[in-house]
Design a protein around this motif. Structure first.
Motif, PDB file in Angstrom:
ATOM      1  N   LEU A  81       0.830  -1.209   0.000  1.00  0.00           N
ATOM      2  CA  LEU A  81       0.000   0.000   0.000  1.00  0.00           C
ATOM      3  C   LEU A  81       0.861   1.254   0.000  1.00  0.00           C
ATOM      4  O   LEU A  81       0.573   2.220  -0.719  1.00  0.00           O
ATOM      5  N   HIS A  82       1.906   1.241   0.812  1.00  0.00           N
ATOM      6  CA  HIS A  82       2.796   2.404   0.880  1.00  0.00           C
ATOM      7  C   HIS A  82       3.474   2.628  -0.473  1.00  0.00           C
ATOM      8  O   HIS A  82       3.549   3.765  -0.960  1.00  0.00           O
ATOM      9  N   THR A  83       3.940   1.541  -1.078  1.00  0.00           N
ATOM     10  CA  THR A  83       4.576   1.650  -2.392  1.00  0.00           C
ATOM     11  C   THR A  83       3.577   2.180  -3.419  1.00  0.00           C
ATOM     12  O   THR A  83       3.904   3.060  -4.228  1.00  0.00           O
ATOM     13  N   SER A  84       2.337   1.648  -3.369  1.00  0.00           N
ATOM     14  CA  SER A  84       1.300   2.121  -4.304  1.00  0.00           C
ATOM     15  C   SER A  84       0.979   3.592  -4.064  1.00  0.00           C
ATOM     16  O   SER A  84       0.784   4.365  -5.022  1.00  0.00           O
ATOM     17  N   GLU A  85       0.924   3.980  -2.806  1.00  0.00           N
ATOM     18  CA  GLU A  85       0.644   5.376  -2.476  1.00  0.00           C
ATOM     19  C   GLU A  85       1.739   6.284  -3.045  1.00  0.00           C
ATOM     20  O   GLU A  85       1.446   7.322  -3.657  1.00  0.00           O
ATOM     21  N   LEU A  86       2.997   5.877  -2.849  1.00  0.00           N
ATOM     22  CA  LEU A  86       4.098   6.689  -3.384  1.00  0.00           C
ATOM     23  C   LEU A  86       4.042   6.763  -4.907  1.00  0.00           C
ATOM     24  O   LEU A  86       4.255   7.829  -5.493  1.00  0.00           O
ATOM     25  N   CYS A 144       1.344   6.471  -6.763  1.00  0.00           N
ATOM     26  CA  CYS A 144       0.197   7.327  -7.113  1.00  0.00           C
ATOM     27  C   CYS A 144       0.544   8.801  -6.937  1.00  0.00           C
ATOM     28  O   CYS A 144       0.210   9.633  -7.783  1.00  0.00           O
ATOM     29  N   ARG A 145       1.213   9.111  -5.827  1.00  0.00           N
ATOM     30  CA  ARG A 145       1.602  10.512  -5.615  1.00  0.00           C
ATOM     31  C   ARG A 145       2.546  10.993  -6.709  1.00  0.00           C
ATOM     32  O   ARG A 145       2.437  12.135  -7.180  1.00  0.00           O
TER      33      ARG A 145
END
Length: 109
Positions: free
Chosen positions: A72-77, A79-80
Motif C-alpha cells: 500500500l505504501h509503495t502504491s501510495e508513493l 500514485c503521488r
C-alpha cells in the motif's frame, strides 16, 4: 441381597471374598487412573499444539499484514508521483495553450 451388600452384611462376608473384591476395586481404580493420565496427557498435548498453531497463524498474519502495508505504501508513493507528474504535464499544457493564445493575439494585431 443385591450387588452391593449393606453395611451389616459386609462384616459377615468371607474375608477371601472381601480381599478379592478389594483387589478388583484396586485394579479398576488403577485402570481409571491410567486412562485419566492418558486422557489428560492427550488433552495437554492438543492444548499446547493448538497454542503453537495459533502462534504460527498469528505470525503468518502479521507477515501478510506487513507485506500488504508495504504494498500500500509503495502504491501510495507511485500514485503521488503520477499525480505530481500529471500536475507538471497539466501546467506545461496550460503554458503552451497560453503561449498559443498569446501568439494568436499578437498575430491578430
Amino acid at each position: 441381597s443385591g450387588d452391593a451388600p449393606d453395611e451389616a452384611s459386609v462384616w459377615d462376608m468371607d474375608p477371601a471374598r472381601l480381599a478379592g473384591e478389594n483387589e478388583q476395586l484396586r485394579r479398576q481404580v488403577a485402570s481409571f487412573e491410567r486412562q485419566h493420565r492418558t486422557m489428560m496427557g492427550t488433552l495437554d498435548r492438543e492444548y499446547h499444539d493448538a497454542l503453537g498453531q495459533r502462534d504460527k497463524d498469528r505470525d503468518v498474519l502479521r507477515r501478510e499484514m506487513a507485506d500488504i502495508l508495504r504494498q500500500l505504501h509503495t502504491s501510495e508513493l507511485a500514485c503521488r508521483a503520477k499525480v505530481a507528474e500529471a500536475g507538471v504535464v497539466a501546467e506545461a499544457e496550460k503554458a503552451r495553450a497560453a503561449a498559443a493564445v498569446g501568439k494568436q493575439a499578437l498575430a491578430d494585431h
